[in-house]
Design a protein around this motif. Structure first.
Motif, PDB file in Angstrom:
ATOM      1  N   PHE A 242      64.165  38.441  64.290  1.00  0.00           N
ATOM      2  CA  PHE A 242      64.947  39.403  65.060  1.00  0.00           C
ATOM      3  C   PHE A 242      66.000  38.722  65.936  1.00  0.00           C
ATOM      4  O   PHE A 242      66.952  39.357  66.356  1.00  0.00           O
ATOM      5  CB  PHE A 242      64.028  40.270  65.926  1.00  0.00           C
ATOM      6  N   ARG A 243      65.832  37.410  66.208  1.00  0.00           N
ATOM      7  CA  ARG A 243      66.830  36.700  66.996  1.00  0.00           C
ATOM      8  C   ARG A 243      68.034  36.275  66.160  1.00  0.00           C
ATOM      9  O   ARG A 243      69.122  36.062  66.685  1.00  0.00           O
ATOM     10  CB  ARG A 243      66.194  35.466  67.657  1.00  0.00           C
ATOM     11  N   ASN A 244      67.841  36.151  64.838  1.00  0.00           N
ATOM     12  CA  ASN A 244      68.918  35.736  63.949  1.00  0.00           C
ATOM     13  C   ASN A 244      69.726  36.956  63.515  1.00  0.00           C
ATOM     14  O   ASN A 244      69.168  37.948  63.040  1.00  0.00           O
ATOM     15  CB  ASN A 244      68.326  35.025  62.730  1.00  0.00           C
ATOM     16  N   ASP A 245      71.063  36.884  63.679  1.00  0.00           N
ATOM     17  CA  ASP A 245      71.919  38.042  63.375  1.00  0.00           C
ATOM     18  C   ASP A 245      71.842  38.443  61.911  1.00  0.00           C
ATOM     19  O   ASP A 245      71.806  39.635  61.578  1.00  0.00           O
ATOM     20  CB  ASP A 245      73.372  37.735  63.746  1.00  0.00           C
ATOM     21  N   TYR A 246      71.843  37.450  61.000  1.00  0.00           N
ATOM     22  CA  TYR A 246      71.770  37.756  59.572  1.00  0.00           C
ATOM     23  C   TYR A 246      70.463  38.469  59.253  1.00  0.00           C
ATOM     24  O   TYR A 246      70.439  39.491  58.564  1.00  0.00           O
ATOM     25  CB  TYR A 246      71.880  36.477  58.736  1.00  0.00           C
TER      26      TYR A 246
ATOM     27  N   ILE B 190      73.892  46.950  65.430  1.00  0.00           N
ATOM     28  CA  ILE B 190      72.816  47.023  64.437  1.00  0.00           C
ATOM     29  C   ILE B 190      71.693  47.931  64.928  1.00  0.00           C
ATOM     30  O   ILE B 190      71.218  48.816  64.206  1.00  0.00           O
ATOM     31  CB  ILE B 190      72.267  45.614  64.137  1.00  0.00           C
ATOM     32  N   LYS B 191      71.257  47.725  66.166  1.00  0.00           N
ATOM     33  CA  LYS B 191      70.135  48.506  66.706  1.00  0.00           C
ATOM     34  C   LYS B 191      70.487  49.993  66.824  1.00  0.00           C
ATOM     35  O   LYS B 191      69.667  50.863  66.502  1.00  0.00           O
ATOM     36  CB  LYS B 191      69.722  47.947  68.062  1.00  0.00           C
ATOM     37  N   LEU B 192      71.711  50.270  67.287  1.00  0.00           N
ATOM     38  CA  LEU B 192      72.130  51.668  67.417  1.00  0.00           C
ATOM     39  C   LEU B 192      72.236  52.332  66.050  1.00  0.00           C
ATOM     40  O   LEU B 192      71.891  53.513  65.896  1.00  0.00           O
ATOM     41  CB  LEU B 192      73.467  51.746  68.148  1.00  0.00           C
ATOM     42  N   HIS B 193      72.697  51.581  65.061  1.00  0.00           N
ATOM     43  CA  HIS B 193      72.792  52.133  63.710  1.00  0.00           C
ATOM     44  C   HIS B 193      71.419  52.566  63.208  1.00  0.00           C
ATOM     45  O   HIS B 193      71.273  53.629  62.592  1.00  0.00           O
ATOM     46  CB  HIS B 193      73.391  51.094  62.765  1.00  0.00           C
ATOM     47  N   MET B 194      70.384  51.768  63.473  1.00  0.00           N
ATOM     48  CA  MET B 194      69.023  52.109  63.048  1.00  0.00           C
ATOM     49  C   MET B 194      68.536  53.384  63.732  1.00  0.00           C
ATOM     50  O   MET B 194      67.872  54.227  63.116  1.00  0.00           O
ATOM     51  CB  MET B 194      68.081  50.937  63.332  1.00  0.00           C
ATOM     52  N   ILE B 195      68.877  53.542  64.997  1.00  0.00           N
ATOM     53  CA  ILE B 195      68.495  54.752  65.727  1.00  0.00           C
ATOM     54  C   ILE B 195      69.195  55.976  65.139  1.00  0.00           C
ATOM     55  O   ILE B 195      68.576  57.028  64.916  1.00  0.00           O
ATOM     56  CB  ILE B 195      68.836  54.610  67.224  1.00  0.00           C
TER      57      ILE B 195
ATOM     58  N   LEU C 245      68.414  40.089  61.271  1.00  0.00           N
ATOM     59  CA  LEU C 245      68.347  41.410  61.892  1.00  0.00           C
ATOM     60  C   LEU C 245      69.161  42.421  61.104  1.00  0.00           C
ATOM     61  O   LEU C 245      68.718  43.563  60.900  1.00  0.00           O
ATOM     62  CB  LEU C 245      68.859  41.333  63.335  1.00  0.00           C
ATOM     63  N   ASN C 246      70.339  42.026  60.628  1.00  0.00           N
ATOM     64  CA  ASN C 246      71.171  42.976  59.897  1.00  0.00           C
ATOM     65  C   ASN C 246      70.606  43.265  58.509  1.00  0.00           C
ATOM     66  O   ASN C 246      70.744  44.369  57.993  1.00  0.00           O
ATOM     67  CB  ASN C 246      72.606  42.464  59.782  1.00  0.00           C
ATOM     68  N   VAL C 247      69.954  42.280  57.892  1.00  0.00           N
ATOM     69  CA  VAL C 247      69.293  42.530  56.610  1.00  0.00           C
ATOM     70  C   VAL C 247      68.132  43.500  56.813  1.00  0.00           C
ATOM     71  O   VAL C 247      67.931  44.437  56.030  1.00  0.00           O
ATOM     72  CB  VAL C 247      68.796  41.216  55.974  1.00  0.00           C
ATOM     73  N   ILE C 248      67.373  43.299  57.898  1.00  0.00           N
ATOM     74  CA  ILE C 248      66.291  44.233  58.230  1.00  0.00           C
ATOM     75  C   ILE C 248      66.865  45.627  58.456  1.00  0.00           C
ATOM     76  O   ILE C 248      66.302  46.637  58.012  1.00  0.00           O
ATOM     77  CB  ILE C 248      65.525  43.749  59.485  1.00  0.00           C
ATOM     78  N   ASN C 249      67.991  45.690  59.147  1.00  0.00           N
ATOM     79  CA  ASN C 249      68.677  46.956  59.386  1.00  0.00           C
ATOM     80  C   ASN C 249      69.037  47.641  58.076  1.00  0.00           C
ATOM     81  O   ASN C 249      68.819  48.848  57.909  1.00  0.00           O
ATOM     82  CB  ASN C 249      69.936  46.694  60.221  1.00  0.00           C
ATOM     83  N   LYS C 250      69.579  46.882  57.123  1.00  0.00           N
ATOM     84  CA  LYS C 250      69.997  47.479  55.861  1.00  0.00           C
ATOM     85  C   LYS C 250      68.799  47.909  55.024  1.00  0.00           C
ATOM     86  O   LYS C 250      68.839  48.956  54.364  1.00  0.00           O
ATOM     87  CB  LYS C 250      70.863  46.487  55.068  1.00  0.00           C
TER      88      LYS C 250
ATOM     89  N   PHE D 239      75.760  41.305  55.095  1.00  0.00           N
ATOM     90  CA  PHE D 239      76.334  39.967  55.191  1.00  0.00           C
ATOM     91  C   PHE D 239      77.794  40.031  55.623  1.00  0.00           C
ATOM     92  O   PHE D 239      78.261  39.181  56.375  1.00  0.00           O
ATOM     93  CB  PHE D 239      76.215  39.242  53.850  1.00  0.00           C
ATOM     94  N   LYS D 240      78.508  41.037  55.130  1.00  0.00           N
ATOM     95  CA  LYS D 240      79.923  41.175  55.457  1.00  0.00           C
ATOM     96  C   LYS D 240      80.127  41.331  56.954  1.00  0.00           C
ATOM     97  O   LYS D 240      80.996  40.688  57.551  1.00  0.00           O
ATOM     98  CB  LYS D 240      80.503  42.388  54.722  1.00  0.00           C
ATOM     99  N   GLU D 241      79.301  42.168  57.590  1.00  0.00           N
ATOM    100  CA  GLU D 241      79.468  42.447  59.011  1.00  0.00           C
ATOM    101  C   GLU D 241      79.172  41.213  59.861  1.00  0.00           C
ATOM    102  O   GLU D 241      79.920  40.877  60.782  1.00  0.00           O
ATOM    103  CB  GLU D 241      78.559  43.614  59.419  1.00  0.00           C
ATOM    104  N   VAL D 242      78.061  40.526  59.558  1.00  0.00           N
ATOM    105  CA  VAL D 242      77.716  39.334  60.325  1.00  0.00           C
ATOM    106  C   VAL D 242      78.710  38.216  60.024  1.00  0.00           C
ATOM    107  O   VAL D 242      79.096  37.451  60.906  1.00  0.00           O
ATOM    108  CB  VAL D 242      76.276  38.879  60.030  1.00  0.00           C
ATOM    109  N   LEU D 243      79.132  38.136  58.762  1.00  0.00           N
ATOM    110  CA  LEU D 243      80.086  37.112  58.355  1.00  0.00           C
ATOM    111  C   LEU D 243      81.405  37.279  59.110  1.00  0.00           C
ATOM    112  O   LEU D 243      82.026  36.293  59.528  1.00  0.00           O
ATOM    113  CB  LEU D 243      80.332  37.202  56.850  1.00  0.00           C
TER     114      LEU D 243
END
Length: 399
Positions: free
Chosen positions: A6-10, A136-141, A12-17, A254-258
């Motif tokens: 959860f600390r790594n942006d990649y 990312i977190k708001l998107h999940m909500i 976290l965003n993969v978990i989000n997707k 990946f695009k967003e974090v990249l």
């Protein structure tokens, strides 16, 4: 272990997707069953019009954020917020005025959605650079709230386009409010800067046209089917497009974090890694869908939507090449290569339009799918060749 993920942006965003795929499948199922085939087609038509108009009324300003952030080493947040709010006020006034001139409810819904769609897209793009973890977190909500709301609609409400349209407006307002609250812009710096506005607009019109081409590449088939196909074909085809969108969620992650990383650094290795993982994932998803897709569509959407299975399979073939566009595109924009990005997409959109005109009268919704595959494939290959050449790489570096 989980705290590190959860600390790594990649990560976290993969978990989000992944979470978005699970919740999104349920959300789409509830909405599709609530609307039925024909209303689903109308809903998709409205949302595609809104997406196109959102790009036009955005003026591409939010797309310039990464470039000016790099150029000024940050410090542009409040200036962009000022521009966003100014645009929002103008769009609200324009939408309210134009509502009195339309009798068609579909176009009234478009005007209702448009101002909130514009500012929400602007804030989301800005947060990718400023605070991607909040985004990312708001998107999940929000996807969770959307799914629950669609479920309630399905159980309690009579079929109508208004409830999902109004829900979208409310969620956009909620998202923008949260972004502003947690970003805490310095209100003393939120003031009109004419010189900055003209500088940004002068830079942004090419990204705006580029974004318009991107959207047309995804939506031109829907517009042609609306006028050249049947309501049932439009409903089935839009369902297939919705399914394909889930195939693209990992490349989008990946695009967003990249974009966030590449804006602040410059790493070809990160780009190659993103492409490799995305290709492997999408090919795996295609195989899984070919095997289980018909069963899944029947369970989730109902028997009346089984006709979307073959369309989805055809469209999935083009999804592979679009990995290159989605990931490499953000690199070209961050590097300031606006014209290379623009003309690559222009070729793809022209192919898409010509192919739709030719194939739809012959093959109906399958013709629209063939046109998209041709367009997506050409687009992805062009972007890949530009990236490899620009960074001194070879095809073998992808493997």
């Amino acid at each position: 272990m989980f705290s590190k993920l959860f600390r790594n942006d990649y990560s976290l965003n993969v978990i989000n997707k992944i979470y978005t795929i699970g919740i999104g499948v349920l959300s789409t199922a509830f909405l599709t069953r609530y609307l039925g085939v024909e209303y689903k087609g109308d809903y998709s038509y409205i949302t595609q019009i809104v997406l196109v108009l959102t790009i036009i009324f955005n003026l591409g300003i939010h797309q310039s954020y990464s470039f000016f952030y790099r150029k000024n080493n940050g410090g542009v947040f409040e200036k962009y917020i000022t521009v966003y709010l100014l645009q929002f006020i103008i769009h609200i006034l324009l939408a309210v005025t134009l509502m009195f001139y339309f009798d068609n409810k579909n176009y009234i819904y478009v005007l209702l959605l448009l101002p909130f769609s514009v500012i929400n897209q602007q804030m989301e793009s800005t947060m990718i650079i400023e605070n991607i973890r909040l985004k990312i977190k708001l998107h999940m909500i929000i996807v969770t709230l959307r799914m629950i709301s669609f479920f309630v609609m399905f159980l309690t409400l009579k079929t109508s386009l208004f409830p999902p349209i109004f829900l979208t407006v409310l969620l956009n307002i909620f998202g923008v409010s949260i972004y502003l609250y947690y970003s805490k812009p310095d209100l003393k710096k939120v003031r009109y800067d004419r010189e900055f506005l003209f500088t940004v607009v002068n830079y942004s019109w090419v990204p705006m046209l580029t974004a318009l081409l991107i959207n047309l590449n995804y939506s031109v088939d829907v517009f042609f089917l609306k006028n050249m196909g049947t309501a049932t074909e439009l409903g089935l085809y839009s369902t297939a497009l919705g399914i394909i969108n889930y195939f693209w969620l990992l490349p989008d992650a990946f695009k967003e974090v990249l974009l966030s990383k590449f804006t602040k650094t410059n790493s070809s290795k990160a780009v190659l890694t993103s492409i490799k993982i995305s290709l492997l994932t999408i090919i795996s998803l295609i195989i899984i869908f070919i095997i289980f897709g018909r069963f899944a569509i029947n369970i989730l959407y109902g028997e009346e939507f089984l006709g979307s299975y073959l369309v989805t399979v055809i469209l999935s073939l083009g999804a592979v090449s679009m990995v290159f566009y989605k990931i490499i595109g953000v690199v070209l924009l961050a590097e300031g290569k606006r014209w290379a990005y623009f003309f690559s997409l222009l070729i793809s959109v022209i192919l898409n339009i010509v192919a739709n005109i030719f194939f739809i009268p012959i093959f109906g919704m399958y013709g629209a799918a063939y046109a998209s595959v041709i367009s997506y494939s050409v687009c992805g290959i062009i972007f890949l060749m530009q990236f490899l050449k620009g960074h001194g790489l070879k095809i073998k570096d992808l493997f």
